[in-house]
Design a protein around this motif. Structure first.
Motif, PDB file in Angstrom:
ATOM      1  N   MET A   1     -30.268  10.766   0.707  1.00 16.57           N
ATOM      2  CA  MET A   1     -29.874  10.774  -0.698  1.00 16.57           C
ATOM      3  C   MET A   1     -29.682   9.353  -1.203  1.00 16.57           C
ATOM      4  SD  MET A   1     -26.621  12.764  -2.442  1.00 16.57           S
ATOM      5  CE  MET A   1     -25.434  11.647  -1.689  1.00 16.57           C
ATOM      6  N   SER A   2     -30.084   9.085  -2.418  1.00 17.60           N
ATOM      7  CA  SER A   2     -29.928   7.771  -3.018  1.00 17.60           C
ATOM      8  C   SER A   2     -28.457   7.413  -3.095  1.00 17.60           C
ATOM      9  CB  SER A   2     -30.538   7.772  -4.428  1.00 17.60           C
ATOM     10  OG  SER A   2     -30.191   6.587  -5.108  1.00 17.60           O
ATOM     11  N   THR A   3     -28.204   6.099  -2.982  1.00 18.18           N
ATOM     12  CA  THR A   3     -26.821   5.634  -3.094  1.00 18.18           C
ATOM     13  C   THR A   3     -26.321   5.748  -4.531  1.00 18.18           C
ATOM     14  OG1 THR A   3     -27.634   3.372  -3.396  1.00 18.18           O
ATOM     15  CG2 THR A   3     -27.054   4.058  -1.144  1.00 18.18           C
ATOM     16  N   GLU A   4     -27.232   5.884  -5.489  1.00 20.71           N
ATOM     17  CA  GLU A   4     -26.829   6.054  -6.881  1.00 20.71           C
ATOM     18  C   GLU A   4     -26.457   7.515  -7.109  1.00 20.71           C
ATOM     19  OE1 GLU A   4     -28.608   5.494 -11.422  1.00 20.71           O
ATOM     20  OE2 GLU A   4     -29.736   4.786  -9.663  1.00 20.71           O
ATOM     21  N   TRP A   5     -25.259   7.739  -7.656  1.00 20.02           N
ATOM     22  CA  TRP A   5     -24.785   9.102  -7.851  1.00 20.02           C
ATOM     23  C   TRP A   5     -25.643   9.795  -8.906  1.00 20.02           C
ATOM     24  CZ3 TRP A   5     -22.624  12.857  -5.620  1.00 20.02           C
ATOM     25  CH2 TRP A   5     -22.028  13.916  -6.327  1.00 20.02           C
ATOM     26  N   PRO A   6     -26.244  10.955  -8.592  1.00 21.07           N
ATOM     27  CA  PRO A   6     -27.232  11.545  -9.492  1.00 21.07           C
ATOM     28  C   PRO A   6     -26.656  12.393 -10.623  1.00 21.07           C
ATOM     29  CG  PRO A   6     -27.107  12.844  -7.485  1.00 21.07           C
ATOM     30  CD  PRO A   6     -26.196  11.663  -7.294  1.00 21.07           C
ATOM     31  N   PRO A  11     -17.862  12.851  -8.622  1.00 26.71           N
ATOM     32  CA  PRO A  11     -18.275  13.259  -7.272  1.00 26.71           C
ATOM     33  C   PRO A  11     -17.151  13.878  -6.448  1.00 26.71           C
ATOM     34  CG  PRO A  11     -18.188  10.863  -7.460  1.00 26.71           C
ATOM     35  CD  PRO A  11     -18.066  11.410  -8.846  1.00 26.71           C
ATOM     36  N   GLU A  12     -15.897  13.603  -6.815  1.00 25.51           N
ATOM     37  CA  GLU A  12     -14.788  14.186  -6.072  1.00 25.51           C
ATOM     38  C   GLU A  12     -14.297  15.492  -6.687  1.00 25.51           C
ATOM     39  OE1 GLU A  12     -14.358  12.873  -3.227  1.00 25.51           O
ATOM     40  OE2 GLU A  12     -15.728  11.267  -3.798  1.00 25.51           O
ATOM     41  N   ALA A  13     -14.929  15.960  -7.761  1.00 25.91           N
ATOM     42  CA  ALA A  13     -14.532  17.222  -8.380  1.00 25.91           C
ATOM     43  C   ALA A  13     -14.772  18.375  -7.402  1.00 25.91           C
ATOM     44  CB  ALA A  13     -15.319  17.447  -9.662  1.00 25.91           C
ATOM     45  N   PRO A  14     -13.871  19.344  -7.359  1.00 30.17           N
ATOM     46  CA  PRO A  14     -14.065  20.480  -6.454  1.00 30.17           C
ATOM     47  C   PRO A  14     -15.117  21.439  -6.987  1.00 30.17           C
ATOM     48  CG  PRO A  14     -12.068  20.794  -7.741  1.00 30.17           C
ATOM     49  CD  PRO A  14     -12.587  19.423  -8.090  1.00 30.17           C
ATOM     50  N   VAL A  15     -15.889  22.003  -6.079  1.00 35.81           N
ATOM     51  CA  VAL A  15     -16.856  23.041  -6.434  1.00 35.81           C
ATOM     52  C   VAL A  15     -16.596  24.252  -5.547  1.00 35.81           C
ATOM     53  CG1 VAL A  15     -18.607  21.361  -7.104  1.00 35.81           C
ATOM     54  CG2 VAL A  15     -18.623  22.274  -4.795  1.00 35.81           C
ATOM     55  N   ILE A  16     -16.870  25.435  -6.085  1.00 34.62           N
ATOM     56  CA  ILE A  16     -16.813  26.660  -5.303  1.00 34.62           C
ATOM     57  C   ILE A  16     -18.181  26.867  -4.667  1.00 34.62           C
ATOM     58  CG2 ILE A  16     -16.461  29.154  -5.368  1.00 34.62           C
ATOM     59  CD1 ILE A  16     -14.682  28.722  -7.811  1.00 34.62           C
ATOM     60  N   LEU A  63     -17.827  17.790  -4.934  1.00 34.46           N
ATOM     61  CA  LEU A  63     -19.213  17.785  -5.399  1.00 34.46           C
ATOM     62  C   LEU A  63     -20.051  16.826  -4.558  1.00 34.46           C
ATOM     63  CD1 LEU A  63     -21.295  18.832  -7.374  1.00 34.46           C
ATOM     64  CD2 LEU A  63     -20.508  17.141  -9.045  1.00 34.46           C
ATOM     65  N   ARG A  64     -19.458  15.718  -4.146  1.00 34.22           N
ATOM     66  CA  ARG A  64     -20.200  14.773  -3.295  1.00 34.22           C
ATOM     67  C   ARG A  64     -20.640  15.451  -1.989  1.00 34.22           C
ATOM     68  NH1 ARG A  64     -20.204   9.418  -3.303  1.00 34.22           N
ATOM     69  NH2 ARG A  64     -18.267   9.257  -4.523  1.00 34.22           N
ATOM     70  N   GLU A  65     -19.732  16.197  -1.371  1.00 34.05           N
ATOM     71  CA  GLU A  65     -20.072  16.885  -0.127  1.00 34.05           C
ATOM     72  C   GLU A  65     -21.162  17.931  -0.359  1.00 34.05           C
ATOM     73  OE1 GLU A  65     -15.903  16.849   2.399  1.00 34.05           O
ATOM     74  OE2 GLU A  65     -16.048  18.140   0.622  1.00 34.05           O
TER      75      GLU A  65
END
Length: 216
Positions: A1-6, A11-16, A63-65
């Motif tokens: 994955m690119s180092t640039e956040w897509p 990115p730390e927001a929680p997702v279900i 979200l990052r994970e």
């Protein structure tokens, strides 16, 4: 994955996410981006009315994970809220659709009233527009076709049709239905012709060209 956040979300927001995907990312079924810009990622399993069943089937990641686990999520950077995307593993392509509602009818009514109050164009944001099927797909492979609207048609009955450059001139094509607001958010360059009167047709020669009234 690119180092640039897509993605636009934190990115730390929680997702279900369906717990099955943690062990088998290839089982990806669909995602939903709700009206609060939060992600729901599933192997095809729907949320249940039973809280205990949901706890057994779903968990939370950042979200990052989730993007590290499922890098194809990065292709959905421009997905508007209130939309879903089914994953086609053979074609490595997302198939987009508009979410029709939730279990909270009162909240749905409130959100729809907000959408209609903010809408500045003809029709209503929740009108179902017909759009050539290629424009409802987001491929994730190395070959990225042009995704842009070539023609905007306002039918005599006030309904809308959007045709992409992937459709050859004078050839039949398949269409899908999306909320008009979602079309406008996916392809913001159509907004300038969303004041078209019934019977008017707008064309353009290139994806970055000017719209020309050709009928009506």
């Amino acid at each position: 994955m690119s180092t640039e956040w897509p993605l636009r979300q934190d990115p730390e927001a929680p997702v279900i996410i369906a717990l099955a995907l943690v062990n088998d990312p290839d089982a990806l079924g669909f995602v939903v981006l709700d009206d609060e810009d939060d992600w729901f990622i599933s192997d095809g399993t729907e949320l249940s009315d039973d809280v205990l069943v949901n706890r057994e089937s779903f968990g939370k990641l950042s979200l990052r994970e989730a993007v590290e686990l499922l890098p194809q999520l990065g292709a959905l950077a421009g997905l508007p809220t209130g939309m879903a995307a089914d994953w086609d593993p053979e074609r490595r392509t997302w198939l987009l659709s508009s979410v029709t509602g939730s279990d909270d009818e009162d909240e749905d009514v409130r959100l729809l009233a907000q959408r209609r109050a903010a809408w500045k164009y003809e029709g209503s944001p929740d009108d179902e527009a017909q759009i050539s099927s290629g424009l409802t797909e987001i491929p994730t492979g190395p070959q990225q076709p042009v995704r842009a609207v070539r023609q905007v048609v306002r039918e005599q009955d006030g309904t809308w049709l959007f045709v992409g450059f992937e459709v050859p001139e004078a050839e039949d094509f398949e269409v899908e239905g999306l909320d008009l607001e979602h079309v406008a958010n996916l392809y913001p360059d159509v907004r300038s012709v969303l004041r078209a009167a019934p019977g008017q047709v707008y064309d353009r020669a290139t994806p970055d060209g000017d719209w020309e009234l050709v009928e009506g």
